[in-house]
Scaffold this motif. Structure first.
Motif, PDB file in Angstrom:
ATOM      1  N   GLU A 195       0.817  -1.218   0.000  1.00  0.00           N
ATOM      2  CA  GLU A 195       0.000   0.000   0.000  1.00  0.00           C
ATOM      3  C   GLU A 195       0.847   1.264   0.000  1.00  0.00           C
ATOM      4  OE1 GLU A 195      -2.403  -0.384   3.496  1.00  0.00           O
ATOM      5  OE2 GLU A 195      -3.742  -1.852   2.569  1.00  0.00           O
ATOM      6  N   GLU A 196       1.985   1.200   0.666  1.00  0.00           N
ATOM      7  CA  GLU A 196       2.775   2.414   0.824  1.00  0.00           C
ATOM      8  C   GLU A 196       4.220   2.165   0.401  1.00  0.00           C
ATOM      9  OE1 GLU A 196       0.238   4.179   4.578  1.00  0.00           O
ATOM     10  OE2 GLU A 196       2.176   3.269   4.981  1.00  0.00           O
ATOM     11  N   THR A 248      -1.805   3.161  -1.617  1.00  0.00           N
ATOM     12  CA  THR A 248      -2.467   4.356  -1.059  1.00  0.00           C
ATOM     13  C   THR A 248      -1.499   5.533  -1.024  1.00  0.00           C
ATOM     14  OG1 THR A 248      -1.902   3.746   1.213  1.00  0.00           O
ATOM     15  CG2 THR A 248      -4.031   2.995   0.397  1.00  0.00           C
ATOM     16  N   ARG A 294      -7.324   3.179  -4.899  1.00  0.00           N
ATOM     17  CA  ARG A 294      -7.217   3.570  -3.484  1.00  0.00           C
ATOM     18  C   ARG A 294      -6.119   4.604  -3.240  1.00  0.00           C
ATOM     19  NH1 ARG A 294      -7.416  -2.416  -0.746  1.00  0.00           N
ATOM     20  NH2 ARG A 294      -9.236  -3.162  -1.899  1.00  0.00           N
ATOM     21  N   LEU A 295      -5.553   5.107  -4.309  1.00  0.00           N
ATOM     22  CA  LEU A 295      -4.428   6.030  -4.143  1.00  0.00           C
ATOM     23  C   LEU A 295      -4.878   7.347  -3.501  1.00  0.00           C
ATOM     24  CD1 LEU A 295      -1.378   6.283  -4.700  1.00  0.00           C
ATOM     25  CD2 LEU A 295      -1.948   7.408  -6.854  1.00  0.00           C
ATOM     26  N   LEU A 296      -4.218   7.725  -2.406  1.00  0.00           N
ATOM     27  CA  LEU A 296      -4.563   8.958  -1.684  1.00  0.00           C
ATOM     28  C   LEU A 296      -3.471  10.010  -1.806  1.00  0.00           C
ATOM     29  CD1 LEU A 296      -5.854   7.324   1.651  1.00  0.00           C
ATOM     30  CD2 LEU A 296      -7.251   8.223  -0.214  1.00  0.00           C
ATOM     31  N   SER A 346      -9.778   8.863  -6.238  1.00  0.00           N
ATOM     32  CA  SER A 346      -9.517   8.745  -4.801  1.00  0.00           C
ATOM     33  C   SER A 346      -8.458   9.733  -4.314  1.00  0.00           C
ATOM     34  CB  SER A 346      -9.050   7.322  -4.503  1.00  0.00           C
ATOM     35  OG  SER A 346      -7.929   7.014  -5.325  1.00  0.00           O
TER      36      SER A 346
END
Ligand SMILES: *[C@@H]1O[C@H](CO)[C@@H](O)[C@H](O)[C@H]1NC(C)=O
Length: 291
Positions: A163-164, A183, A207-209, A228
């Protein structure tokens, strides 16, 4: 008795594998002098070196298999595998492995249980495709401030839980392909140029923030950006152009990009006043030169 010897052997192996070469040699010498330490598990010292280098893990396990290991000992070995090398060098806490500031020049072998890996302020120059192979639980990788100049294109792509990814302060010219459920991506302070980011690299990341690409040499905004996205930091690059459809949809004036509230374009040779229609769907106007 055999069991005891085997366990003792594994323990010694664990210590040996985690130590620099000279200790391996020392252990070998000790072994000749002392018959109680039964290191004759068919693992010769070269296997131990290879294991420590993270290159030939299967070879070691194969050696144990040849010796006729029962599943119980195989399980014991996988526990040992974790204590071998990496967790003596680094700090391991549940699924997190902390290897900051250890002068590492390669990614150490990681247990399959690893969820977070930190190796900031080291001397890792290259990320190979096998460095993070089969780490199905790995969620965060932080390689801030190494000397990374090359990353194999499939080095991270096969990590289903990733995710990171933080790659700040390196010499990366080409961002590799990344898995879909990212993310946070931070590749600030690198050498990404006009071809450093693949076409539509972030399109299929629902889901990328946070996308941080500051202080590179990027000359375009890497569209399309997923809905996102909350933060896009592109300050101190070489972006000169913006289009009306970079963020918004000129054919659908009802389209609102609610999430994207933090766009930084300061430090780019771009005049944001030229494209007033480009921000109508955004909750906030990007930060950057308006004159
Ligand atoms: C920036 O764009 C505006 C609007 O087109 C224009 O009036 C202004 O002169 C431009 N500034 C520069 C420095 O090019």
């Amino acid at each position: 008795m055999v069991t005891l010897r085997l366990m003792w052997g594994l323990l010694v192996l664990c210590v040996v594998a985690a130590s620099p070469r000279r200790y391996v040699r020392q252990a070998e010498l000790d072994n000749y002098d002392n018959n109680n330490v039964d290191l004759d598990l068919n693992v010769d010292s070269d296997d131990v070196y290879d294991y420590y280098d993270g290159i030939d893990e299967p070879q070691v396990r194969e050696s144990f298999k040849n010796f006729g290991m029962t599943p119980f000992f195989a399980a014991l070995l996988s526990i040992n595998e974790y204590c071998m090398g990496t967790c003596m060098l680094c700090t391991c806490l549940v699924g997190s492995v902390y290897c900051d500031d250890l002068k590492l020049d390669h990614v150490p072998p990681l247990s399959k249980e690893t969820t977070h890996f930190y190796a900031r302020y080291n001397k890792i120059a290259r990320i190979g495709k096998s460095d993070f192979a089969n780490l199905n639980k790995l969620k965060r990788i932080d390689l801030t401030s190494n000397g990374i100049s090359r990353i194999d294109d499939d080095a991270f792509f096969g990590l289903p839980a990733l995710e990171e990814l933080v790659l700040r302060e390196n010499g990366i010219r080409q961002l590799p392909a990344l898995p879909p459920f990212m993310t946070l991506i931070d590749a600030s302070l690198n050498q990404l140029g006009s071809t450093g980011i693949q076409r539509e690299a972030f399109k299929d990341m629902p889901r990328l923030l946070y996308l941080y690409l500051t202080d590179n040499n990027i000359d375009h905004i890497p569209v399309p950006l997923p809905d996102s996205l909350r933060s896009l930091h592109l300050q101190n690059n070489n972006i000169q152009m913006m289009h009306e459809d970079t963020f918004c949809n000129p054919h659908d004036l009802n389209y609102i990009r609610n999430a994207l509230e933090d766009i930084r374009l300061d430090g780019n040779p771009i005049n944001l006043s030229r494209t007033p229609q480009a921000y109508i769907c955004l909750p906030r106007i990007p930060v950057g030169a308006l004159i």
